[in-house]
Design an enzyme around this catalytic site. Structure first.
Site, PDB file in Angstrom:
ATOM      1  N   LYS A 124     -13.115  -2.586  11.463  1.00 11.46           N
ATOM      2  CA  LYS A 124     -12.713  -3.706  10.235  1.00 11.46           C
ATOM      3  C   LYS A 124     -11.746  -4.514  11.103  1.00 11.46           C
ATOM      4  CE  LYS A 124     -11.086  -0.920   6.194  1.00 11.46           C
ATOM      5  NZ  LYS A 124      -9.802   0.692   6.096  1.00 11.46           N
ATOM      6  N   GLN A 127      -3.875   2.100   6.490  1.00 17.26           N
ATOM      7  CA  GLN A 127      -4.756   2.777   6.878  1.00 17.26           C
ATOM      8  C   GLN A 127      -5.034   4.186   5.465  1.00 17.26           C
ATOM      9  OE1 GLN A 127      -8.682   2.103   7.146  1.00 17.26           O
ATOM     10  NE2 GLN A 127      -8.620   4.288   6.892  1.00 17.26           N
ATOM     11  N   ASP A 150      -5.813  -4.653   0.178  1.00 18.44           N
ATOM     12  CA  ASP A 150      -6.765  -4.022  -0.234  1.00 18.44           C
ATOM     13  C   ASP A 150      -5.766  -3.402  -2.372  1.00 18.44           C
ATOM     14  OD1 ASP A 150      -8.126  -2.319   1.171  1.00 18.44           O
ATOM     15  OD2 ASP A 150      -6.609  -1.314   2.479  1.00 18.44           O
TER      16      ASP A 150
END
Ligand code: NAD
Length: 301
Positions: free
Chosen positions: A54, A98, A121
Protein backbone atom coordinates in the site's frame (compact mmCIF):
# COMPACT_ATOMS: atom_id res chain seq x y z
CA UNK A 1 -16.88 -20.93 -24.65
CA UNK A 2 -14.57 -20.34 -21.67
CA UNK A 3 -15.29 -17.30 -19.53
CA UNK A 4 -13.69 -13.99 -20.38
CA UNK A 5 -11.30 -12.94 -17.66
CA UNK A 6 -11.80 -9.61 -15.92
CA UNK A 7 -8.36 -8.05 -15.74
CA UNK A 8 -8.19 -6.13 -12.48
CA UNK A 9 -4.46 -5.65 -12.80
CA UNK A 10 -4.71 -3.73 -16.03
CA UNK A 11 -7.75 -1.67 -14.95
CA UNK A 12 -6.00 -0.84 -11.69
CA UNK A 13 -2.90 0.31 -13.61
CA UNK A 14 -5.06 2.63 -15.73
CA UNK A 15 -6.77 4.07 -12.64
CA UNK A 16 -3.43 4.63 -10.91
CA UNK A 17 -2.14 6.53 -13.93
CA UNK A 18 -5.24 8.74 -13.83
CA UNK A 19 -4.78 9.33 -10.09
CA UNK A 20 -1.08 10.14 -10.55
CA UNK A 21 -1.96 12.65 -13.28
CA UNK A 22 -4.61 14.34 -11.08
CA UNK A 23 -2.13 14.68 -8.23
CA UNK A 24 0.69 15.92 -10.46
CA UNK A 25 -1.55 18.62 -11.95
CA UNK A 26 -2.52 19.99 -8.54
CA UNK A 27 0.95 19.68 -7.02
CA UNK A 28 2.24 21.59 -10.06
CA UNK A 29 -0.09 24.42 -9.01
CA UNK A 30 1.42 24.47 -5.54
CA UNK A 31 -1.14 22.34 -3.70
CA UNK A 32 0.30 20.07 -1.00
CA UNK A 33 0.45 16.33 -1.75
CA UNK A 34 -2.28 14.06 -0.41
CA UNK A 35 -1.21 12.17 2.72
CA UNK A 36 -2.13 8.70 3.96
CA UNK A 37 -1.21 7.45 7.43
CA UNK A 38 -0.77 3.68 7.60
CA UNK A 39 -0.78 2.01 11.01
CA UNK A 40 0.50 -1.50 11.60
CA UNK A 41 0.37 -3.04 15.06
CA UNK A 42 2.60 -6.09 15.57
CA UNK A 43 4.69 -8.10 13.13
CA UNK A 44 2.24 -10.29 11.23
CA UNK A 45 4.16 -11.17 8.01
CA UNK A 46 1.11 -11.03 5.70
CA UNK A 47 0.09 -7.65 7.15
CA UNK A 48 3.66 -6.36 6.71
CA UNK A 49 3.49 -7.26 3.01
CA UNK A 50 0.05 -5.62 2.59
CA UNK A 51 1.25 -2.45 4.31
CA UNK A 52 4.42 -2.30 2.22
CA UNK A 53 2.42 -2.75 -1.00
CA UNK A 54 0.00 0.00 0.00
CA UNK A 55 2.84 2.39 0.85
CA UNK A 56 4.58 1.64 -2.47
CA UNK A 57 1.34 2.19 -4.38
CA UNK A 58 1.00 5.58 -2.63
CA UNK A 59 4.52 6.62 -3.56
CA UNK A 60 4.00 5.64 -7.19
CA UNK A 61 1.06 8.01 -7.63
CA UNK A 62 2.45 10.85 -5.53
CA UNK A 63 0.59 10.29 -2.25
CA UNK A 64 2.77 10.87 0.79
CA UNK A 65 2.52 7.89 3.10
CA UNK A 66 3.26 8.15 6.81
CA UNK A 67 4.05 4.78 8.37
CA UNK A 68 3.37 4.08 12.06
CA UNK A 69 4.61 0.69 13.27
CA UNK A 70 3.49 -0.08 16.82
CA UNK A 71 4.63 -3.04 18.93
CA UNK A 72 2.25 -5.93 19.56
CA UNK A 73 2.32 -4.93 23.23
CA UNK A 74 0.81 -1.50 22.54
CA UNK A 75 -2.28 -0.65 24.58
CA UNK A 76 -5.71 0.40 23.40
CA UNK A 77 -4.98 3.85 24.89
CA UNK A 78 -1.67 4.24 23.00
CA UNK A 79 -3.35 3.33 19.75
CA UNK A 80 -6.20 5.70 20.57
CA UNK A 81 -3.74 8.52 21.23
CA UNK A 82 -2.08 7.98 17.85
CA UNK A 83 -5.46 8.08 16.08
CA UNK A 84 -6.31 11.31 17.90
CA UNK A 85 -3.02 12.84 16.78
CA UNK A 86 -3.61 11.79 13.16
CA UNK A 87 -7.23 13.00 13.23
CA UNK A 88 -5.88 16.46 14.03
CA UNK A 89 -2.98 16.43 11.55
CA UNK A 90 -3.82 18.57 8.48
CA UNK A 91 -1.16 16.77 6.37
CA UNK A 92 -3.02 13.47 6.85
CA UNK A 93 -6.03 13.02 4.58
CA UNK A 94 -6.63 9.35 5.22
CA UNK A 95 -5.95 6.99 8.12
CA UNK A 96 -5.57 3.29 7.41
CA UNK A 97 -5.47 0.80 10.26
CA UNK A 98 -4.15 -2.54 9.03
CA UNK A 99 -6.36 -5.40 10.25
CA UNK A 100 -6.47 -7.77 12.01
CA UNK A 101 -5.19 -6.26 15.25
CA UNK A 102 -3.36 -8.47 17.74
CA UNK A 103 -5.44 -9.58 20.72
CA UNK A 104 -6.69 -8.12 23.02
CA UNK A 105 -6.98 -4.88 21.02
CA UNK A 106 -10.53 -4.04 20.01
CA UNK A 107 -10.54 -3.11 16.31
CA UNK A 108 -14.13 -1.80 16.34
CA UNK A 109 -13.31 0.70 19.07
CA UNK A 110 -10.25 1.95 17.18
CA UNK A 111 -12.06 2.17 13.84
CA UNK A 112 -14.83 4.15 15.48
CA UNK A 113 -12.31 6.66 16.85
CA UNK A 114 -11.01 7.50 13.36
CA UNK A 115 -12.44 10.78 12.06
CA UNK A 116 -15.12 9.57 9.56
CA UNK A 117 -13.80 12.19 7.12
CA UNK A 118 -10.38 10.46 7.16
CA UNK A 119 -11.79 6.93 7.15
CA UNK A 120 -10.12 5.92 3.92
CA UNK A 121 -11.18 2.26 4.27
CA UNK A 122 -14.83 3.21 4.74
CA UNK A 123 -15.15 0.99 7.82
CA UNK A 124 -16.39 3.64 10.27
CA UNK A 125 -20.02 3.06 11.31
CA UNK A 126 -20.83 6.53 9.96
CA UNK A 127 -19.63 5.64 6.47
CA UNK A 128 -21.21 2.18 6.53
CA UNK A 129 -24.43 3.82 7.73
CA UNK A 130 -24.30 6.30 4.86
CA UNK A 131 -23.92 3.41 2.42
CA UNK A 132 -26.82 1.57 4.08
CA UNK A 133 -29.06 4.58 3.71
CA UNK A 134 -28.13 5.03 0.04
CA UNK A 135 -26.02 8.17 0.52
CA UNK A 136 -22.47 6.80 0.33
CA UNK A 137 -19.48 8.95 1.20
CA UNK A 138 -16.29 6.99 1.80
CA UNK A 139 -16.91 3.46 0.51
CA UNK A 140 -15.06 0.30 1.58
CA UNK A 141 -12.28 -0.33 -0.95
CA UNK A 142 -12.84 -3.95 -1.96
CA UNK A 143 -16.58 -3.65 -2.71
CA UNK A 144 -15.97 -0.32 -4.45
CA UNK A 145 -13.25 -1.96 -6.53
CA UNK A 146 -15.65 -4.76 -7.48
CA UNK A 147 -18.32 -2.25 -8.57
CA UNK A 148 -15.67 -0.57 -10.73
CA UNK A 149 -14.71 -3.94 -12.24
CA UNK A 150 -18.36 -4.70 -12.99
CA UNK A 151 -18.79 -1.31 -14.65
CA UNK A 152 -15.70 -1.96 -16.77
CA UNK A 153 -17.20 -5.05 -18.44
CA UNK A 154 -20.42 -3.19 -19.17
CA UNK A 155 -22.71 -6.09 -18.33
CA UNK A 156 -26.04 -5.00 -16.88
CA UNK A 157 -26.26 -5.94 -13.22
CA UNK A 158 -29.33 -3.94 -12.22
CA UNK A 159 -32.31 -6.33 -11.71
CA UNK A 160 -29.94 -9.32 -11.51
CA UNK A 161 -29.88 -11.84 -8.68
CA UNK A 162 -26.54 -11.35 -6.93
CA UNK A 163 -25.37 -13.99 -4.47
CA UNK A 164 -22.63 -13.02 -2.05
CA UNK A 165 -20.79 -15.80 -0.24
CA UNK A 166 -19.19 -14.40 2.91
CA UNK A 167 -20.69 -11.80 5.23
CA UNK A 168 -17.70 -10.05 6.82
CA UNK A 169 -17.76 -6.38 7.77
CA UNK A 170 -15.03 -5.54 5.27
CA UNK A 171 -16.24 -7.40 2.18
CA UNK A 172 -19.52 -9.36 2.23
CA UNK A 173 -21.77 -6.92 4.09
CA UNK A 174 -20.74 -3.68 2.34
CA UNK A 175 -20.78 -5.62 -0.96
CA UNK A 176 -24.42 -6.48 -0.33
CA UNK A 177 -25.17 -2.79 0.32
CA UNK A 178 -23.37 -1.70 -2.87
CA UNK A 179 -25.27 -4.20 -5.00
CA UNK A 180 -28.58 -3.37 -3.36
CA UNK A 181 -27.90 0.28 -4.15
CA UNK A 182 -27.15 -0.74 -7.74
CA UNK A 183 -30.56 -2.39 -8.11
CA UNK A 184 -29.70 -6.07 -7.67
CA UNK A 185 -31.72 -8.61 -5.71
CA UNK A 186 -29.41 -9.94 -3.04
CA UNK A 187 -28.78 -13.22 -1.24
CA UNK A 188 -26.00 -13.33 1.34
CA UNK A 189 -24.54 -16.72 2.36
CA UNK A 190 -22.27 -17.38 5.32
CA UNK A 191 -20.87 -20.15 7.48
CA UNK A 192 -24.35 -21.14 8.74
CA UNK A 193 -25.94 -21.27 5.28
CA UNK A 194 -27.42 -24.68 4.55
CA UNK A 195 -26.93 -26.03 1.03
CA UNK A 196 -24.56 -23.40 -0.36
CA UNK A 197 -24.69 -25.01 -3.82
CA UNK A 198 -28.44 -24.28 -4.03
CA UNK A 199 -27.83 -20.55 -3.55
CA UNK A 200 -24.80 -20.38 -5.81
CA UNK A 201 -26.86 -21.96 -8.61
CA UNK A 202 -29.33 -19.04 -8.39
CA UNK A 203 -26.59 -16.46 -8.94
CA UNK A 204 -26.51 -14.40 -12.11
CA UNK A 205 -23.77 -12.44 -10.36
CA UNK A 206 -21.68 -14.35 -7.80
CA UNK A 207 -19.26 -12.71 -5.37
CA UNK A 208 -17.19 -15.06 -3.19
CA UNK A 209 -15.30 -13.73 -0.16
CA UNK A 210 -14.66 -16.60 2.23
CA UNK A 211 -10.97 -17.55 2.20
CA UNK A 212 -11.45 -21.29 1.53
CA UNK A 213 -9.60 -22.29 -1.63
CA UNK A 214 -11.78 -24.04 -4.22
CA UNK A 215 -14.93 -23.91 -2.03
CA UNK A 216 -17.12 -22.99 -5.02
CA UNK A 217 -17.24 -25.72 -7.64
CA UNK A 218 -17.74 -25.06 -11.34
CA UNK A 219 -20.85 -27.21 -11.63
CA UNK A 220 -22.63 -25.03 -9.05
CA UNK A 221 -22.24 -21.99 -11.29
CA UNK A 222 -25.06 -20.88 -13.54
CA UNK A 223 -24.27 -20.89 -17.27
CA UNK A 224 -23.32 -17.33 -18.27
CA UNK A 225 -22.92 -15.98 -14.73
CA UNK A 226 -20.48 -13.22 -13.80
CA UNK A 227 -18.18 -14.53 -11.06
CA UNK A 228 -16.03 -12.33 -8.84
CA UNK A 229 -13.56 -14.21 -6.66
CA UNK A 230 -12.37 -12.11 -3.72
CA UNK A 231 -10.81 -14.97 -1.74
CA UNK A 232 -7.04 -15.20 -1.58
CA UNK A 233 -5.41 -18.19 0.13
CA UNK A 234 -1.78 -19.21 0.01
CA UNK A 235 -1.34 -22.94 -0.64
CA UNK A 236 1.53 -24.98 0.87
CA UNK A 237 3.41 -24.76 -2.48
CA UNK A 238 3.37 -20.94 -2.17
CA UNK A 239 0.82 -20.33 -4.93
CA UNK A 240 -2.28 -18.17 -4.43
CA UNK A 241 -5.76 -19.59 -4.86
CA UNK A 242 -9.24 -18.10 -4.84
CA UNK A 243 -12.47 -19.44 -3.35
CA UNK A 244 -13.70 -20.53 -6.79
CA UNK A 245 -12.37 -23.60 -8.55
CA UNK A 246 -10.97 -21.63 -11.48
CA UNK A 247 -10.74 -24.26 -14.22
CA UNK A 248 -14.23 -25.72 -13.79
CA UNK A 249 -15.82 -22.29 -13.21
CA UNK A 250 -14.25 -21.00 -16.40
CA UNK A 251 -16.32 -23.50 -18.42
CA UNK A 252 -19.62 -22.19 -16.99
CA UNK A 253 -19.23 -18.46 -16.30
CA UNK A 254 -19.34 -15.73 -18.92
CA UNK A 255 -17.01 -13.49 -16.90
CA UNK A 256 -14.56 -14.48 -14.17
CA UNK A 257 -11.88 -12.73 -12.14
CA UNK A 258 -8.51 -14.50 -11.84
CA UNK A 259 -6.66 -14.87 -8.52
CA UNK A 260 -4.25 -13.16 -8.37
CA UNK A 261 -4.80 -10.23 -10.75
CA UNK A 262 -8.55 -9.70 -10.28
CA UNK A 263 -9.97 -8.02 -7.20
CA UNK A 264 -6.72 -7.51 -5.25
CA UNK A 265 -5.21 -4.74 -7.41
CA UNK A 266 -8.59 -2.97 -7.48
CA UNK A 267 -8.69 -2.78 -3.69
CA UNK A 268 -5.43 -0.85 -3.70
CA UNK A 269 -6.59 1.40 -6.55
CA UNK A 270 -9.71 2.29 -4.53
CA UNK A 271 -7.61 3.04 -1.46
CA UNK A 272 -5.71 5.58 -3.56
CA UNK A 273 -8.94 6.90 -5.06
CA UNK A 274 -10.54 7.36 -1.62
CA UNK A 275 -7.42 9.17 -0.35
CA UNK A 276 -7.44 11.52 -3.33
CA UNK A 277 -11.16 12.23 -2.97
CA UNK A 278 -10.70 13.22 0.67
CA UNK A 279 -7.74 15.41 -0.32
CA UNK A 280 -9.73 17.03 -3.13
CA UNK A 281 -12.55 17.86 -0.75
CA UNK A 282 -10.25 19.38 1.85
CA UNK A 283 -10.26 23.11 2.54
CA UNK A 284 -6.57 23.39 1.73
CA UNK A 285 -7.19 22.07 -1.77
CA UNK A 286 -10.24 23.95 -3.02
CA UNK A 287 -12.81 26.22 -1.51
CA UNK A 288 -15.80 24.52 -3.16
CA UNK A 289 -16.09 20.87 -2.11
CA UNK A 290 -16.20 18.49 -5.10
CA UNK A 291 -16.50 15.04 -3.68
CA UNK A 292 -16.37 12.99 -6.89
CA UNK A 293 -18.77 10.13 -7.38
CA UNK A 294 -20.50 10.55 -4.05
CA UNK A 295 -22.75 13.05 -2.45
CA UNK A 296 -21.46 16.10 -0.59
CA UNK A 297 -18.05 16.57 0.92
CA UNK A 298 -16.28 14.25 3.32
CA UNK A 299 -15.00 17.34 5.16
CA UNK A 300 -18.56 18.42 5.87
CA UNK A 301 -19.66 15.12 7.41
P1 NAD B 1 -13.68 -13.28 7.10
O1 NAD B 1 -13.03 -14.50 7.64
O2 NAD B 1 -13.83 -12.07 7.93
O3 NAD B 1 -15.14 -13.70 6.60
C1 NAD B 1 -15.37 -14.91 5.92
C2 NAD B 1 -16.85 -15.07 5.68
O4 NAD B 1 -17.03 -16.34 5.04
C3 NAD B 1 -17.68 -15.10 6.97
O5 NAD B 1 -18.82 -14.30 6.79
C4 NAD B 1 -18.10 -16.58 7.10
O6 NAD B 1 -19.39 -16.73 7.69
C5 NAD B 1 -18.10 -17.03 5.65
N1 NAD B 1 -17.87 -18.47 5.52
C6 NAD B 1 -16.94 -19.24 6.14
N2 NAD B 1 -17.06 -20.52 5.74
C7 NAD B 1 -18.08 -20.56 4.86
C8 NAD B 1 -18.70 -21.60 4.11
N3 NAD B 1 -18.27 -22.86 4.18
N4 NAD B 1 -19.73 -21.29 3.30
C9 NAD B 1 -20.18 -20.00 3.21
N5 NAD B 1 -19.63 -18.98 3.89
C10 NAD B 1 -18.60 -19.26 4.71
O7 NAD B 1 -12.93 -12.99 5.74
P2 NAD B 1 -12.79 -11.63 4.87
O8 NAD B 1 -11.92 -10.70 5.57
O9 NAD B 1 -14.12 -11.19 4.38
O10 NAD B 1 -11.95 -12.22 3.63
C11 NAD B 1 -12.46 -13.27 2.85
C12 NAD B 1 -11.43 -13.64 1.80
O11 NAD B 1 -11.24 -12.53 0.93
C13 NAD B 1 -10.05 -13.98 2.34
O12 NAD B 1 -9.45 -14.95 1.51
C14 NAD B 1 -9.29 -12.67 2.22
O13 NAD B 1 -7.89 -12.86 2.10
C15 NAD B 1 -9.87 -12.15 0.93
N6 NAD B 1 -9.81 -10.71 0.78
C16 NAD B 1 -9.33 -10.23 -0.37
C17 NAD B 1 -9.29 -8.88 -0.59
C18 NAD B 1 -8.78 -8.38 -1.90
O14 NAD B 1 -8.50 -7.21 -2.01
N7 NAD B 1 -8.64 -9.24 -2.91
C19 NAD B 1 -9.74 -8.00 0.38
C20 NAD B 1 -10.28 -8.51 1.55
C21 NAD B 1 -10.33 -9.88 1.74
Amino acid sequence: MPAQLINGKSLSATLRQQIAAEIATQVGKGVRRPGLAVILVGQDPASQIYVRNKSLACEEVGIQSFYYGLPESCSQEELGALIEQLNADPAVDGILLQLPLPKPLDASRVLESIDPCKDVDGFHPYNLGRLAERRPLLRPCTPRGIMTLLDSIQTEYRKKHAVIVGASNIVGRPMALELLLAGCTISVCHRFTQNLAYFVKQAELLICAVGKPGLIQGDWIQEGATVIDVGISRLPDGSLRGDVDFESARMKAAWLTPVPGGVGPMTIAMLLRNTVEIWQSSATFISTPQFTGTEGSARRC
